[in-house]
Structures are given as structure tokens and as C-alpha cells.
Design an enzyme around this catalytic site. Structure first.
Site, PDB file in Angstrom:
ATOM      1  N   TYR A 177     -58.942  81.853 -21.345  1.00 40.38           N
ATOM      2  CA  TYR A 177     -60.482  81.195 -20.404  1.00 40.38           C
ATOM      3  C   TYR A 177     -61.536  80.900 -21.906  1.00 40.38           C
ATOM      4  O   TYR A 177     -61.563  78.953 -21.641  1.00 40.38           O
ATOM      5  CB  TYR A 177     -60.204  81.200 -19.647  1.00 40.38           C
ATOM      6  CG  TYR A 177     -59.546  81.126 -18.081  1.00 40.38           C
ATOM      7  CD1 TYR A 177     -58.467  81.295 -18.331  1.00 40.38           C
ATOM      8  CD2 TYR A 177     -60.015  80.667 -17.309  1.00 40.38           C
ATOM      9  CE1 TYR A 177     -57.486  81.631 -17.212  1.00 40.38           C
ATOM     10  CE2 TYR A 177     -59.111  80.388 -15.931  1.00 40.38           C
ATOM     11  CZ  TYR A 177     -57.899  81.082 -16.120  1.00 40.38           C
ATOM     12  OH  TYR A 177     -56.896  80.954 -15.023  1.00 40.38           O
ATOM     13  N   LYS A 222     -49.227  91.984 -22.768  1.00 38.15           N
ATOM     14  CA  LYS A 222     -48.052  90.765 -23.381  1.00 38.15           C
ATOM     15  C   LYS A 222     -47.675  91.530 -25.298  1.00 38.15           C
ATOM     16  O   LYS A 222     -47.207  90.424 -25.811  1.00 38.15           O
ATOM     17  CB  LYS A 222     -48.096  89.582 -23.489  1.00 38.15           C
ATOM     18  CG  LYS A 222     -46.576  89.220 -24.275  1.00 38.15           C
ATOM     19  CD  LYS A 222     -45.355  89.330 -22.971  1.00 38.15           C
ATOM     20  CE  LYS A 222     -44.049  88.424 -23.429  1.00 38.15           C
ATOM     21  NZ  LYS A 222     -43.118  88.173 -23.197  1.00 38.15           N
ATOM     22  N   ASP A 248     -44.355  89.631 -17.932  1.00 40.82           N
ATOM     23  CA  ASP A 248     -42.565  89.168 -17.699  1.00 40.82           C
ATOM     24  C   ASP A 248     -42.174  90.089 -16.735  1.00 40.82           C
ATOM     25  O   ASP A 248     -41.731  90.132 -15.891  1.00 40.82           O
ATOM     26  CB  ASP A 248     -41.971  88.227 -18.784  1.00 40.82           C
ATOM     27  CG  ASP A 248     -42.092  88.903 -20.108  1.00 40.82           C
ATOM     28  OD1 ASP A 248     -42.555  90.533 -19.559  1.00 40.82           O
ATOM     29  OD2 ASP A 248     -40.978  88.736 -20.137  1.00 40.82           O
ATOM     30  N   ASP A 275     -54.676  85.297 -13.372  1.00 40.53           N
ATOM     31  CA  ASP A 275     -54.481  84.011 -12.964  1.00 40.53           C
ATOM     32  C   ASP A 275     -53.063  83.726 -11.836  1.00 40.53           C
ATOM     33  O   ASP A 275     -53.131  83.473 -10.837  1.00 40.53           O
ATOM     34  CB  ASP A 275     -54.817  83.137 -13.344  1.00 40.53           C
ATOM     35  CG  ASP A 275     -55.030  82.190 -12.745  1.00 40.53           C
ATOM     36  OD1 ASP A 275     -56.030  82.429 -11.196  1.00 40.53           O
ATOM     37  OD2 ASP A 275     -54.700  80.707 -13.285  1.00 40.53           O
ATOM     38  N   ASP A 281     -51.989  84.719  -7.374  1.00 40.97           N
ATOM     39  CA  ASP A 281     -50.820  84.122  -7.266  1.00 40.97           C
ATOM     40  C   ASP A 281     -49.790  84.030  -6.693  1.00 40.97           C
ATOM     41  O   ASP A 281     -49.363  84.059  -5.449  1.00 40.97           O
ATOM     42  CB  ASP A 281     -50.955  82.341  -7.517  1.00 40.97           C
ATOM     43  CG  ASP A 281     -52.561  81.421  -7.208  1.00 40.97           C
ATOM     44  OD1 ASP A 281     -53.205  81.697  -6.791  1.00 40.97           O
ATOM     45  OD2 ASP A 281     -51.676  80.183  -7.194  1.00 40.97           O
TER      46      ASP A 281
HETATM   47  C1  IPM Z   1     -58.235  81.410 -10.148  1.00 39.56           C
HETATM   48  C2  IPM Z   1     -58.706  79.858  -9.820  1.00 39.56           C
HETATM   49  C3  IPM Z   1     -59.367  79.317 -10.691  1.00 39.56           C
HETATM   50  C4  IPM Z   1     -58.683  79.619 -12.115  1.00 39.56           C
HETATM   51  C5  IPM Z   1     -59.740  77.664 -11.137  1.00 39.56           C
HETATM   52  C6  IPM Z   1     -60.312  77.376 -10.600  1.00 39.56           C
HETATM   53  C7  IPM Z   1     -60.446  77.959 -12.601  1.00 39.56           C
HETATM   54  O1  IPM Z   1     -57.283  79.389  -9.832  1.00 39.56           O
HETATM   55  O2  IPM Z   1     -60.232  81.996  -9.643  1.00 39.56           O
HETATM   56  O3  IPM Z   1     -57.622  81.742  -9.662  1.00 39.56           O
HETATM   57  O4  IPM Z   1     -58.009  80.244 -12.671  1.00 39.56           O
HETATM   58  O5  IPM Z   1     -59.943  81.249 -12.666  1.00 39.56           O
HETATM   59 MG    MG Z   2     -56.417  81.174  -9.578  1.00 44.42          MG
END
Ligand code: IPM
Ligand code: MG
Length: 377
Positions: A148, A198, A230, A254, A258
Site C-alpha cells: 500500500y 508468500k 493462497d 485486506d 473480505d
Molecule cells: C479496508 C478497505 C480499505 C483498504 C480501502 C477503502 C482503502 O478496503 O479497510 O479493508 O484497502 O485498506
Molecule cells: Mg478491504
């Protein structure tokens, strides 16, 4: 009123942001106000601007004034940033930069994302119930380094077409401080730490794994293992109950969180804390760290203004704030208990709705949780 040992007074910076951010933040504040009334604490709120709405008003995704406000606060409540209005890939400023800069400038390097499966919601996931039995894990995501933030990071044009670069760079210090957070957390939980990298491909991951192995002897009661990212993605849905604490690089964290949110029934259920553990002044124990608390879901532009967003991730983020930045554990538990009871009673926002349950909107869900906090229902 149930008075705590002492009354707390805290300055909270509130950053609603874009999309459904303001709607869920309003419910978080509603619940927090109720905690204040019920337990006798005083929370002072000051609002700040970040993201797309800040770009529109001030031409920057993180105005200085917002940064100043956050620095002098005890904790930050954050909604969401981003939306189609600011999505042009050629745009000079993007809403997300506001959040990323805030994380970096406040040194919020430890992102804690707990994933719990609420038994009430097992049927609203695509998983067989037995896969979800006993799922209770925490992802510790490194938040201020890696892909990032690494430099160089840019796009340019060459005679043979366009090019772009992002860099995954980590220093030893960045790696060891986040691994320490993982080890310390595992020590206080089921004593299992999975370091995800990784290392079969990436040099930065090989350094990460080396440092994890070097630190291992300092935590004799924690069982450390390593997984490639992975493979981890696969195990997260095949045998999620086996994980306790996962610690990993910014981008990997990240993506994995999700994915993990599907276990909890909806991305609208997962809270997060982004902590500056340096400010806590002890060896990684997250008491009274400066923190930014936000739901892991984004700005969900399609839900804006429709009273459809699930405020639970935001409300559980408020509970994390009480625990980690204000040291109010009992109050945090009151919120978590209220969320459980409201789900038991069948309240469901559209993302977790099932047949036979009580369909509610954002506002009604928030009010029901607030009422349970103060015991009025
Ligand atoms: C998260 C989000 C953020 C990230 C975005 C909004 C920049 O996806 O907090 O997981 O990628 O960290
Ligand atoms: Mg995110």
C-alpha cells in the site's frame, strides 16, 4: 444507571465519510450515547471530514484540520470512504487516500479484525453449518506498510507503452512490531498464531518468516505456524475453526478479511480497530492505544439513503473502541451482548434477512441495539 468504578470522559473524533458511512455512524453514536447515559460516562463528539466529501469541500482527501482533530482525540470513529463520483482512475486525488494517509500519519499500524460466527446467522451464509462450528478468529493486518505504501509507486509512459509500479517494502522494525501484536494477542487467546506470507515467491515474505521464527522462542506458550497466503485463502473456508490469530501483510490482510467476512454472514457484520500500539507504552498489550474504529465494509453506494445498510459492524466497532482505547470492557460487553440479543429476537437488515425473521432498516436496528444496551426491552 449502572455507575462504573469511575466516570470516563472521552473526546471522540467522528468521521462519517462517504456513502453509507454517515448512516451507520449515526447508529454507532446512538448506541454510544446510550452507553454514556447508562454507565455514567461523558463522550464529547467532534466531527471531521475525510474522503470524497472532503475532496468536494476542501480539494483534499485529508484536510489538516481533520488530522489535527484526530491527533487530539482519544479515539476516532470512522464510517467509510469512496464512491462512483470520485472513481475516475485518472483522478489526481482519491477518497481512499484520506483514509490511508490518516492510518499512516497516526501510525495506526495494527489492524485488528475479529471474525466470529453468530449462531443466529449460520443459515444466512453459503456454508454448511458444521464448517462454521466454533469459528472465532482474529486477523491482525499490518496497516501502514507493504504494497500500500512502498515507494516507488507510480505510472509512467515509455516508448513501448505505459508502465506502473507498486513496491512491497518492509523494514525489520515494521515486521517485528506487528508480529509482536499477533504473538501477544495469541497468548491471551487460544495460543495459536498463524503467520501468513508468500515466502515461496516474495523476498519481503522471506524476511517476514525469518523474523517470525526468530521471535518464536520469546513466546514458548504460543504455537506458531506459517501458511502461504493462497493456501490460507483456501483453509479459511475449508476449516476456519482451526484458526485462532492470523497475522499478515497489509494487502494479504485486506483480501483475506473480505473473504472471512462471508463466514460471519455479511461484510456488514465485521468491525475493526486500527491501533497505534506505540502510544499504549507497554509490550503490545492493546490497553488505551490510540485507535481508529471502522466497519470493514465500504461505502456501498447502491445502499445510500435507503435505510438498508447493516449498522452492526459499526456498532461492534464502537464496542472495540470502548475496550481498546477507553479501557471500558464492561461497556463493550454490554454492546456485544445487545447485538446478540437483538439477533436472537430475529431483527435482520436486508443483507442477513431470512424467512420468518423481522425485517428492519438501519435506524430500527440501531435503536433496537441501543434499547437493549440500556435494558429498556
Ligand atoms: C479496508 C478497505 C480499505 C483498504 C480501502 C477503502 C482503502 O478496503 O479497510 O479493508 O484497502 O485498506
Ligand atoms: Mg478491504
Amino acid at each position: 444507571m449502572t455507575r462504573s468504578e469511575s466516570m470516563a470522559r472521552a473526546k471522540i473524533a467522528v468521521i462519517p465519510g462517504d456513502g453509507i458511512g454517515p448512516e451507520v455512524v449515526a447508529e454507532g453514536i446512538k448506541v454510544l450515547d446510550r452507553v454514556g447515559d447508562h454507565f455514567g460516562h461523558c463522550f464529547d463528539f467532534a466531527y471531521g471530514s475525510v474522503g470524497g466529501e472532503a475532496i468536494d469541500k476542501f480539494g483534499t482527501a485529508l484536510p489538516d484540520e481533520t488530522l489535527r482533530l484526530c491527533k487530539k482525540s482519544d479515539a476516532i470513529l470512522f464510517g467509510a470512504v469512496g464512491g462512483p463520483k470520485w472513481d475516475d482512475p485518472k483522478a489526481k486525488v482519491r477518497p481512499e487516500q484520506g483514509l490511508l494517509e490518516l492510518r499512516k500519519r497516526l501510525n495506526l499500524f495494527a489492524n485488528i479484525r475479529p471474525v466470529k460466527v453468530n449462531t443466529q446467522l449460520k443459515d444466512s451464509t453459503p456454508f454448511k453449518p458444521e464448517i462454521l462450528d466454533g469459528v472465532d478468529l482474529v486477523v491482525v493486518r499490518e496497516l501502514t506498510g507493504g504494497l500500500y505504501f512502498g515507494r516507488p509507486k507510480r505510472q509512467w509512459t515509455t516508448s513501448r507503452g505505459r508502465r506502473a509500479v507498486d513496491s512491497m517494502i518492509y523494514s525489520e522494525e515494521e515486521i517485528s512490531r506487528i508480529l509482536r501484536v499477533g504473538f501477544e494477542l495469541a497468548k491471551r487467546r487460544r495460543k495459536k498464531l498463524t503467520s501468513v506470507d508468500k515466502a515461496n515467491v516474495l523476498e519481503s515474505s522471506r524476511l517476514w518468516r525469518q523474523i517470525a521464527l526468530e521471535m518464536e522462542p520469546q513466546y514458548p506458550d504460543v504455537k506458531l505456524d506459517h501458511l502461504l497466503v493462497d493456501t490460507c485463502a483456501m483453509h479459511l473456508i475449508r476449516r476456519p475453526a482451526q484458526f485462532d490469530v492470523i497475522v499478515t501483510e497489509n494487502t494479504f490482510g485486506d483480501i483475506l478479511t473480505d473473504e472471512a467476512s462471508v463466514l460471519a454472514g455479511s461484510v456488514g457484520m465485521l468491525p475493526s480497530a486500527s491501533l497505534n500500539m506505540d502510544r499504549s507504552g507497554d509490550d503490545g498489550k492493546p490497553a488505551r492505544a490510540l485507535g481508529l474504529y471502522e466497519p470493514i465494509h465500504g461505502s456501498a453506494p447502491d445502499l445510500v439513503g435507503r435505510d438498508m445498510a447493516n449498522p452492526i459492524a459499526m456498532i461492534l466497532s464502537v464496542a472495540m473502541m470502548l475496550r481498546y482505547s477507553l479501557g471500558l470492557d464492561r461497556e463493550a460487553e454490554a454492546i456485544e451482548g445487545a447485538v446478540d440479543r437483538v439477533l436472537e429476537r430475529g431483527y435482520r437488515t436486508p443483507d442477513i434477512m431470512e424467512e420468518g425473521m423481522k425485517a428492519v432498516g438501519t435506524v430500527e436496528m440501531g435503536s433496537a441495539i441501543a434499547d437493549h444496551v440500556s435494558g429498556t426491552i
